[in-house]
Scaffold this motif. Structure first.
Motif, PDB file in Angstrom:
ATOM      1  N   ARG A  35      30.659  52.730  33.063  1.00  0.00           N
ATOM      2  CA  ARG A  35      30.387  51.291  32.964  1.00  0.00           C
ATOM      3  C   ARG A  35      31.607  50.545  32.452  1.00  0.00           C
ATOM      4  NH1 ARG A  35      25.224  48.579  29.797  1.00  0.00           N
ATOM      5  NH2 ARG A  35      25.534  46.438  30.576  1.00  0.00           N
ATOM      6  N   LEU A  36      32.319  51.129  31.523  1.00  0.00           N
ATOM      7  CA  LEU A  36      33.541  50.509  31.006  1.00  0.00           C
ATOM      8  C   LEU A  36      34.577  50.353  32.106  1.00  0.00           C
ATOM      9  CD1 LEU A  36      34.975  49.542  28.387  1.00  0.00           C
ATOM     10  CD2 LEU A  36      35.842  51.871  28.145  1.00  0.00           C
ATOM     11  N   PHE A  37      34.667  51.370  32.944  1.00  0.00           N
ATOM     12  CA  PHE A  37      35.638  51.322  34.034  1.00  0.00           C
ATOM     13  C   PHE A  37      35.257  50.282  35.076  1.00  0.00           C
ATOM     14  CE2 PHE A  37      36.864  52.906  38.288  1.00  0.00           C
ATOM     15  CZ  PHE A  37      38.242  52.862  38.151  1.00  0.00           C
ATOM     16  N   THR A  38      33.977  50.213  35.434  1.00  0.00           N
ATOM     17  CA  THR A  38      33.559  49.312  36.512  1.00  0.00           C
ATOM     18  C   THR A  38      33.392  47.867  36.047  1.00  0.00           C
ATOM     19  OG1 THR A  38      31.253  49.926  36.085  1.00  0.00           O
ATOM     20  CG2 THR A  38      32.436  51.152  37.795  1.00  0.00           C
ATOM     21  N   ARG A  39      32.986  47.656  34.792  1.00  0.00           N
ATOM     22  CA  ARG A  39      32.688  46.299  34.316  1.00  0.00           C
ATOM     23  C   ARG A  39      33.864  45.636  33.602  1.00  0.00           C
ATOM     24  NH1 ARG A  39      27.164  45.262  33.978  1.00  0.00           N
ATOM     25  NH2 ARG A  39      26.123  46.373  35.690  1.00  0.00           N
ATOM     26  N   VAL A  40      34.778  46.417  33.054  1.00  0.00           N
ATOM     27  CA  VAL A  40      35.872  45.837  32.265  1.00  0.00           C
ATOM     28  C   VAL A  40      37.225  46.092  32.924  1.00  0.00           C
ATOM     29  CG1 VAL A  40      37.027  45.817  30.015  1.00  0.00           C
ATOM     30  CG2 VAL A  40      34.548  46.095  30.139  1.00  0.00           C
ATOM     31  N   VAL A  41      37.525  47.356  33.203  1.00  0.00           N
ATOM     32  CA  VAL A  41      38.872  47.703  33.656  1.00  0.00           C
ATOM     33  C   VAL A  41      39.128  47.209  35.082  1.00  0.00           C
ATOM     34  CG1 VAL A  41      40.442  49.614  34.129  1.00  0.00           C
ATOM     35  CG2 VAL A  41      38.998  49.666  32.097  1.00  0.00           C
ATOM     36  N   LEU A  42      38.198  47.468  35.981  1.00  0.00           N
ATOM     37  CA  LEU A  42      38.413  47.057  37.368  1.00  0.00           C
ATOM     38  C   LEU A  42      38.558  45.542  37.539  1.00  0.00           C
ATOM     39  CD1 LEU A  42      36.221  49.411  39.594  1.00  0.00           C
ATOM     40  CD2 LEU A  42      38.690  49.416  39.248  1.00  0.00           C
ATOM     41  N   PRO A  43      37.706  44.697  36.920  1.00  0.00           N
ATOM     42  CA  PRO A  43      37.937  43.257  37.058  1.00  0.00           C
ATOM     43  C   PRO A  43      39.283  42.807  36.513  1.00  0.00           C
ATOM     44  CG  PRO A  43      35.704  43.669  36.304  1.00  0.00           C
ATOM     45  CD  PRO A  43      36.427  44.985  36.250  1.00  0.00           C
ATOM     46  N   LEU A  44      39.705  43.375  35.387  1.00  0.00           N
ATOM     47  CA  LEU A  44      41.005  42.986  34.827  1.00  0.00           C
ATOM     48  C   LEU A  44      42.162  43.506  35.671  1.00  0.00           C
ATOM     49  CD1 LEU A  44      40.364  43.548  31.012  1.00  0.00           C
ATOM     50  CD2 LEU A  44      40.447  41.379  32.246  1.00  0.00           C
ATOM     51  N   GLY A  45      41.952  44.654  36.315  1.00  0.00           N
ATOM     52  CA  GLY A  45      43.016  45.230  37.140  1.00  0.00           C
ATOM     53  C   GLY A  45      42.973  44.805  38.584  1.00  0.00           C
ATOM     54  N   GLY A  46      42.141  43.812  38.925  1.00  0.00           N
ATOM     55  CA  GLY A  46      42.028  43.359  40.306  1.00  0.00           C
ATOM     56  C   GLY A  46      43.334  42.963  40.961  1.00  0.00           C
ATOM     57  N   PRO A  47      44.189  42.153  40.311  1.00  0.00           N
ATOM     58  CA  PRO A  47      45.466  41.787  40.950  1.00  0.00           C
ATOM     59  C   PRO A  47      46.353  42.985  41.268  1.00  0.00           C
ATOM     60  CG  PRO A  47      44.988  40.302  39.136  1.00  0.00           C
ATOM     61  CD  PRO A  47      43.967  41.398  39.068  1.00  0.00           C
ATOM     62  N   ALA A  48      46.441  43.942  40.339  1.00  0.00           N
ATOM     63  CA  ALA A  48      47.268  45.117  40.596  1.00  0.00           C
ATOM     64  C   ALA A  48      46.689  45.962  41.718  1.00  0.00           C
ATOM     65  CB  ALA A  48      47.406  45.955  39.323  1.00  0.00           C
ATOM     66  N   ILE A  49      45.364  46.108  41.757  1.00  0.00           N
ATOM     67  CA  ILE A  49      44.728  46.894  42.815  1.00  0.00           C
ATOM     68  C   ILE A  49      44.925  46.221  44.162  1.00  0.00           C
ATOM     69  CG2 ILE A  49      42.519  47.771  43.648  1.00  0.00           C
ATOM     70  CD1 ILE A  49      41.657  48.063  40.737  1.00  0.00           C
ATOM     71  N   ALA A  50      44.815  44.883  44.195  1.00  0.00           N
ATOM     72  CA  ALA A  50      45.027  44.159  45.447  1.00  0.00           C
ATOM     73  C   ALA A  50      46.464  44.314  45.937  1.00  0.00           C
ATOM     74  CB  ALA A  50      44.689  42.682  45.259  1.00  0.00           C
ATOM     75  N   SER A  51      47.421  44.233  45.036  1.00  0.00           N
ATOM     76  CA  SER A  51      48.827  44.420  45.428  1.00  0.00           C
ATOM     77  C   SER A  51      49.061  45.817  45.976  1.00  0.00           C
ATOM     78  CB  SER A  51      49.737  44.169  44.224  1.00  0.00           C
ATOM     79  OG  SER A  51      49.577  42.859  43.725  1.00  0.00           O
ATOM     80  N   LEU A  52      48.493  46.808  45.302  1.00  0.00           N
ATOM     81  CA  LEU A  52      48.624  48.183  45.782  1.00  0.00           C
ATOM     82  C   LEU A  52      47.975  48.345  47.150  1.00  0.00           C
ATOM     83  CD1 LEU A  52      49.348  51.174  45.348  1.00  0.00           C
ATOM     84  CD2 LEU A  52      47.145  51.420  44.153  1.00  0.00           C
ATOM     85  N   GLY A  53      46.808  47.718  47.357  1.00  0.00           N
ATOM     86  CA  GLY A  53      46.144  47.810  48.649  1.00  0.00           C
ATOM     87  C   GLY A  53      46.977  47.228  49.776  1.00  0.00           C
ATOM     88  N   ILE A  54      47.657  46.114  49.515  1.00  0.00           N
ATOM     89  CA  ILE A  54      48.519  45.510  50.534  1.00  0.00           C
ATOM     90  C   ILE A  54      49.662  46.442  50.876  1.00  0.00           C
ATOM     91  CG2 ILE A  54      50.100  43.605  50.986  1.00  0.00           C
ATOM     92  CD1 ILE A  54      48.264  41.821  49.346  1.00  0.00           C
ATOM     93  N   PHE A  55      50.314  46.983  49.860  1.00  0.00           N
ATOM     94  CA  PHE A  55      51.425  47.902  50.101  1.00  0.00           C
ATOM     95  C   PHE A  55      50.968  49.111  50.906  1.00  0.00           C
ATOM     96  CE2 PHE A  55      53.711  45.981  46.373  1.00  0.00           C
ATOM     97  CZ  PHE A  55      54.819  45.597  47.096  1.00  0.00           C
ATOM     98  N   GLN A  56      49.877  49.722  50.495  1.00  0.00           N
ATOM     99  CA  GLN A  56      49.400  50.927  51.176  1.00  0.00           C
ATOM    100  C   GLN A  56      49.007  50.622  52.609  1.00  0.00           C
ATOM    101  OE1 GLN A  56      49.571  53.935  50.188  1.00  0.00           O
ATOM    102  NE2 GLN A  56      48.253  55.040  51.604  1.00  0.00           N
ATOM    103  N   PHE A  57      48.335  49.508  52.834  1.00  0.00           N
ATOM    104  CA  PHE A  57      47.936  49.137  54.190  1.00  0.00           C
ATOM    105  C   PHE A  57      49.161  48.957  55.076  1.00  0.00           C
ATOM    106  CE2 PHE A  57      46.834  46.242  57.579  1.00  0.00           C
ATOM    107  CZ  PHE A  57      45.586  46.674  57.991  1.00  0.00           C
ATOM    108  N   LEU A  58      50.163  48.267  54.583  1.00  0.00           N
ATOM    109  CA  LEU A  58      51.368  48.038  55.389  1.00  0.00           C
ATOM    110  C   LEU A  58      52.096  49.342  55.670  1.00  0.00           C
ATOM    111  CD1 LEU A  58      52.783  44.772  53.744  1.00  0.00           C
ATOM    112  CD2 LEU A  58      51.358  45.003  55.782  1.00  0.00           C
ATOM    113  N   TRP A  59      52.187  50.217  54.666  1.00  0.00           N
ATOM    114  CA  TRP A  59      52.883  51.489  54.865  1.00  0.00           C
ATOM    115  C   TRP A  59      52.196  52.329  55.932  1.00  0.00           C
ATOM    116  CZ3 TRP A  59      53.218  52.372  48.907  1.00  0.00           C
ATOM    117  CH2 TRP A  59      54.317  51.664  48.396  1.00  0.00           C
TER     118      TRP A  59
END
Length: 304
Positions: free
Chosen positions: A211-235
């Motif tokens: 719950r800590l990971f899904t409710r706290v960490v993931l929302p705060l890490g959304g920008p970094a995860i989105a940036s990583l997703g863009i990079f991985q998709f392009l690669w």
């Protein structure tokens, strides 16, 4: 006398010499001109960066005879000669349409797997205590310097032994394995900057690790995860080396399919041009659709 002099003295702004006001006006004009020059330069740089895409788009709308007659810029002399017949030929080419489907089936799972596994591993390395955590993370960082070419032969033998050679699953697993070190390194450093007090408060409220990971960490890490997703998709989308070796030769990704069309460039130019444009425009659409999250992730990483 002193108080009377203070009361009768004119304000400092009224006694300011005209030269200072002129200098201030000149400085504002110079700053505005510099700002305008920077904007013009950025616009020109953006247009120059988009010039190959624009040229490819125009070429995809020209007939084979027009392409053979001259460069794409000649369209300005006869814009009425543009046609959409090339895209009709593209949709009728089963090799290209099938390759687009194959590319999606490779790119989407490889991106989602890297995001999911990288997020879990990044959280574990950042906030969970387990034996050898620092040494394991050091090993992950060391994998960042391993070139892809080193693994081609041994992974080919391994995939051939287990029946994954020339399969979509094999390509997805290869991209996932080589995308995870960077994903773990990036997300671990981002998650480690989350205030410990915030996590401790959530634990005091009874939140478990999931719950800590899904409710706290993931929302705060959304920008970094989105940036990583863009990079991985392009690669993955633009990859050709891995697809050329490990993908199914009967249903190759778009990069390999276009490379096969190049061998018959004189006959298939009406398919090659629109196919190349579609292959290029999909990553551009993904980037511009998530550019706000990308910029947020880059700025957050720069500040931290």
């Amino acid at each position: 006398m002193t108080s009377l002099a203070r009361r009768t003295a004119p304000p400092a702004s009224r006694t300011a010499p005209p030269a200072s006001r002129t200098a201030s006006f000149v400085s504002r004009v110079a700053a505005g001109a510099a700002s305008g020059a920077v904007r013009v330069f950025l616009v020109l740089a953006g247009l120059f960066w988009l010039l190959p895409t624009i040229g490819l788009l125009v070429s995809s709308l020209r007939s084979s005879s027009d392409i053979a007659a001259g460069g794409w810029w000649q369209v300005f002399a006869a814009p009425a000669r543009l046609t959409t017949e090339n895209y009709a030929h593209l949709l009728a080419n089963e090799t290209i349409t099938g390759s687009l489907v194959s590319t999606v089936l490779i790119t989407v799972p490889a991106t989602l797997l890297v995001l999911a596994l990288g997020s879990f591993a990044g959280y574990a390395f950042a906030w969970l205590d387990f034996p050898g955590r620092d040494w394991w993370f050091l090993g992950v960082v060391a994998l960042l310097v391993v070139p892809v070419q080193v693994a081609l032969v041994p992974v080919s033998k391994l995939f051939g032994a287990v029946g994954l050679f020339e399969t979509t699953l094999g390509v997805v697993l290869f991209h996932t394995a080589f995308g995870l070190p960077f994903a773990i390194f990036l997300l671990r450093n981002f998650f480690a900057e989350i205030p410990r007090e915030l996590l401790e408060a959530a634990r005091l409220d009874g939140a478990g690790e999931i719950r800590l990971f899904t409710r706290v960490v993931l929302p705060l890490g959304g920008p970094a995860i989105a940036s990583l997703g863009i990079f991985q998709f392009l690669w993955v989308w633009n990859d050709m080396l891995i697809a050329l070796i490990f993908a199914d030769s009967q249903s190759p990704p778009i990069t390999v399919a276009l490379q096969q069309q190049v061998r018959q460039f004189g006959n298939n130019v009406d398919v090659l041009a629109p196919g190349a444009f579609v292959s290029m425009v999909v990553p551009l659409v993904v980037f511009f659709a998530f550019q706000r999250q990308f910029a947020s992730g880059v700025m957050a990483g720069a500040v931290k």
